[in-house]
Scaffold this motif. Sequence first.
Motif, PDB file in Angstrom:
ATOM      1  N   GLY A  95      28.423  -6.413  16.845  1.00 17.32           N
ATOM      2  CA  GLY A  95      28.147  -7.605  17.624  1.00 17.32           C
ATOM      3  C   GLY A  95      27.248  -8.563  16.871  1.00 17.32           C
ATOM      4  N   SER A 126      29.091 -10.126  13.870  1.00 18.25           N
ATOM      5  CA  SER A 126      30.073 -11.105  14.330  1.00 18.25           C
ATOM      6  C   SER A 126      29.367 -12.342  14.874  1.00 18.25           C
ATOM      7  CB  SER A 126      30.992 -10.458  15.363  1.00 18.25           C
ATOM      8  OG  SER A 126      30.881 -11.077  16.602  1.00 18.25           O
ATOM      9  N   ALA A 143      28.266 -14.482  11.976  1.00 20.66           N
ATOM     10  CA  ALA A 143      29.396 -15.177  11.357  1.00 20.66           C
ATOM     11  C   ALA A 143      29.831 -16.353  12.226  1.00 20.66           C
ATOM     12  CB  ALA A 143      30.556 -14.213  11.155  1.00 20.66           C
ATOM     13  N   ILE A 144      29.907 -16.106  13.551  1.00 21.28           N
ATOM     14  CA  ILE A 144      30.387 -17.168  14.442  1.00 21.28           C
ATOM     15  C   ILE A 144      29.400 -18.333  14.481  1.00 21.28           C
ATOM     16  CG2 ILE A 144      30.815 -17.729  16.848  1.00 21.28           C
ATOM     17  CD1 ILE A 144      32.120 -15.014  17.131  1.00 21.28           C
ATOM     18  N   ILE A 145      28.116 -18.001  14.598  1.00 19.66           N
ATOM     19  CA  ILE A 145      27.129 -19.083  14.659  1.00 19.66           C
ATOM     20  C   ILE A 145      27.135 -19.869  13.356  1.00 19.66           C
ATOM     21  CG2 ILE A 145      24.665 -19.594  14.849  1.00 19.66           C
ATOM     22  CD1 ILE A 145      24.512 -17.182  16.770  1.00 19.66           C
ATOM     23  N   VAL A 158      29.705 -20.430  11.264  1.00 14.55           N
ATOM     24  CA  VAL A 158      30.828 -21.359  11.174  1.00 14.55           C
ATOM     25  C   VAL A 158      30.697 -22.450  12.240  1.00 14.55           C
ATOM     26  CG1 VAL A 158      32.490 -20.216  12.695  1.00 14.55           C
ATOM     27  CG2 VAL A 158      33.297 -21.512  10.766  1.00 14.55           C
ATOM     28  N   TYR A 159      30.108 -22.106  13.385  1.00 14.40           N
ATOM     29  CA  TYR A 159      29.901 -23.102  14.434  1.00 14.40           C
ATOM     30  C   TYR A 159      28.999 -24.212  13.929  1.00 14.40           C
ATOM     31  CZ  TYR A 159      28.317 -25.059  18.897  1.00 14.40           C
ATOM     32  OH  TYR A 159      27.999 -25.890  19.929  1.00 14.40           O
ATOM     33  N   THR A 208      30.688 -26.372  11.234  1.00 13.28           N
ATOM     34  CA  THR A 208      31.767 -27.273  11.619  1.00 13.28           C
ATOM     35  C   THR A 208      31.371 -28.233  12.732  1.00 13.28           C
ATOM     36  OG1 THR A 208      32.578 -25.578  13.134  1.00 13.28           O
ATOM     37  CG2 THR A 208      33.621 -25.695  10.967  1.00 13.28           C
ATOM     38  N   ALA A 218      31.339 -32.063  12.036  1.00  8.56           N
ATOM     39  CA  ALA A 218      32.655 -32.649  11.832  1.00  8.56           C
ATOM     40  C   ALA A 218      33.415 -32.726  13.149  1.00  8.56           C
ATOM     41  CB  ALA A 218      33.442 -31.830  10.813  1.00  8.56           C
ATOM     42  N   ILE A 219      33.304 -31.674  13.981  1.00 10.42           N
ATOM     43  CA  ILE A 219      34.048 -31.649  15.236  1.00 10.42           C
ATOM     44  C   ILE A 219      33.565 -32.757  16.172  1.00 10.42           C
ATOM     45  CG2 ILE A 219      34.452 -30.312  17.335  1.00 10.42           C
ATOM     46  CD1 ILE A 219      34.381 -27.800  15.528  1.00 10.42           C
ATOM     47  N   ASN A 235      34.665 -36.092  14.859  1.00  6.26           N
ATOM     48  CA  ASN A 235      36.084 -36.319  15.141  1.00  6.26           C
ATOM     49  C   ASN A 235      36.296 -36.765  16.574  1.00  6.26           C
ATOM     50  OD1 ASN A 235      37.197 -35.702  12.694  1.00  6.26           O
ATOM     51  ND2 ASN A 235      37.442 -33.532  13.140  1.00  6.26           N
ATOM     52  N   ALA A 282      32.546 -35.089  30.088  1.00  9.34           N
ATOM     53  CA  ALA A 282      33.378 -36.108  30.719  1.00  9.34           C
ATOM     54  C   ALA A 282      33.746 -35.640  32.116  1.00  9.34           C
ATOM     55  CB  ALA A 282      34.637 -36.334  29.897  1.00  9.34           C
TER      56      ALA A 282
END
Lengths: 217, 216, 193
Positions: free
Chosen positions: A24, A27, A30-32, A34-35, A38, A41-42, A45, A82
């Motif tokens: 856990g 993982s 790793a997730i944090i 990449v979050y 990115t 950029a997200i 966008n 929104a």
Amino acid sequence: MSDNQVMEKEPSNFTLIFSMVLAGLISGVAIIGVYNATLEAILANKAHDLQQAVFRVLPGVSKMQKLRFEHDKLNIVTDTLADENVIYAGYDSAGKLIGYAIPNEGPGFQDTISLLYGYMPDKRKMVGNEILDSRETPGLGDKIFKDLDFVANFKDLSVDPTIVAVKKGKKAKPNEIDAITGATISSKAVVRIMNLARERWEKRLPPPGGEPELKAN
Amino acid sequence: MKQKELDGYQEFMKGLWKENPTFVQVLGMCPTLAVTNSAINAVVMAVATFFVLVGSSFLVSALQRWIPSQVRISLYVIIIATFVTLADYSLLATLPAVHKQLGAFIPLIVVNCIILGRAEAFASRYPVKYAVLDAAGMGAGFFLSLTMLGTVREILGTGTLFDIPLFGKGFEPWVTMILPPGGFITLGLLLLLSNWVTKKRAEFLKQVAAAQQEGL
Amino acid sequence: MENLVWIFISTLLINNFVLSYFLGLCPFLGVSGRLETSFRLGMATSFVLVVTAISVWFLNTYVLIYAPYLRLISFIVVIASTVQFIEMAIKKLSPALFKALGIYLPLITTNCAILGLAVFATSRNYGFLEGLAFALGAGAGFTLALVLMAGIREEIEKTGDIPDLVRGTAMNLLVAGSLSLAFMGFAGLFSAG
């Protein structure tokens, strides 16, 4: 597999929990990672797409800000959420209010249609419309954003007393639009979603002179 | 159980045809049908699945010594979900338009039975090198069948391939093909074709064998 | 209210989980051999769908606004534990029902309809009641598709006159295609007006 089991003893509960927690943790890291990598950029966008859509439905606009109707008045907000109480105000380069971009969604022929239309309160006219999301039938219902004639309907459309879809070629009054042949239901759905939004916002938009100022940022 | 002799080439090739995940094992149907209404969507989905499949097979195989068998499935799922989240965010950051098209189907890679299936049936028992080759083969097989479906459906349903018009203005697109029924029917017919090819091939091999026997 | 009815009917018929979104195909193609078992599996799945919808709403409202990146992992964990919990609860409360459903319950974890529901409900920003209507529609739609499919397959098997080449998945897919085509007729049910 079985070779391993012969060598190993039955693992204790501690080993089991430890391995789950470790997995856990790794993982999660790793997730944090990449979050965070990115996220920028997200968000950029998304903001870019929204801004472009607002600029397209409100010609002549070069700046925008987000407004939410709360506590009986329009407040300037900067969050990214929104909901049905949110609209976008568009301003020209001098900071004068041109109009509002109003989003709404509702049932279409196949699935929910969500759209954003541009409205100029001083002229009481709709000046542009963009379908943000739909799953209408390809080749028929998707003409609500692919058929340029249909899209052009909304570039100069009076909203009084209400928008009406009529058979193609029968448009006579300034508040009528030509429906798409073969996709009458989709056309009517678009009009229905717009009228509902118009009714909701009719009373909420400030009177002339009371427009929200563009907050410098 | 004694480990069988492995041949890297064979482990890769079996995924392409003999044990093709879509046509032979009929696994991972939901992304297969949901996103193949155009070739480009099919390709992106297949690439994302390939990445998750190879990545998780690699990890599962490399860690097999340390994974207690009682909690292995949960651990596999955590590994797979991590890779899917990575793929999801990378795609959202780099190709937002395609991500919007594929929508909610990227997270569903987690429950694609192919990935968990390979982790449990292959990667957890064999060395890293073969696990990766096996996963790559399965991923390539999945890629092949998805692209095939996407291509057929897009050509028939809109008359285009990768958004490039193929036919003149006279072409009347067969819209049903890019709608859900088209997915079921196209895959059904492709399965029929693959059954037929397999049967003919078996018959042919039998004839060859018989001819050789006579020759001897 | 109108909104809730639209969500329910739309998910049940127009955007049926199995026939339009392709969710839950594994049991749809695998288990739909017999009418009786199909119905039971449909019921069990509907139950898990409803519980999932409620848990997902809690997660989205109270946890994931602080940590959106944990979405997928937390959904998976919730689904797996829900199924496990229901399995234990049924075993204790009604052994007879457990016997009837037992083998299907663990299978539900890997049913993409469940995760699909969680993901779709999130991306559409459904509230509590909307999520509930969505789950009920999805469950009823899944059961409907499964039962229809099983009925057709039982009838086809009775004729017994199927070429070997077609028998199995290929035939099931073609039947599903026809069903899906028939369900397309429901489109437009709500927007004319």
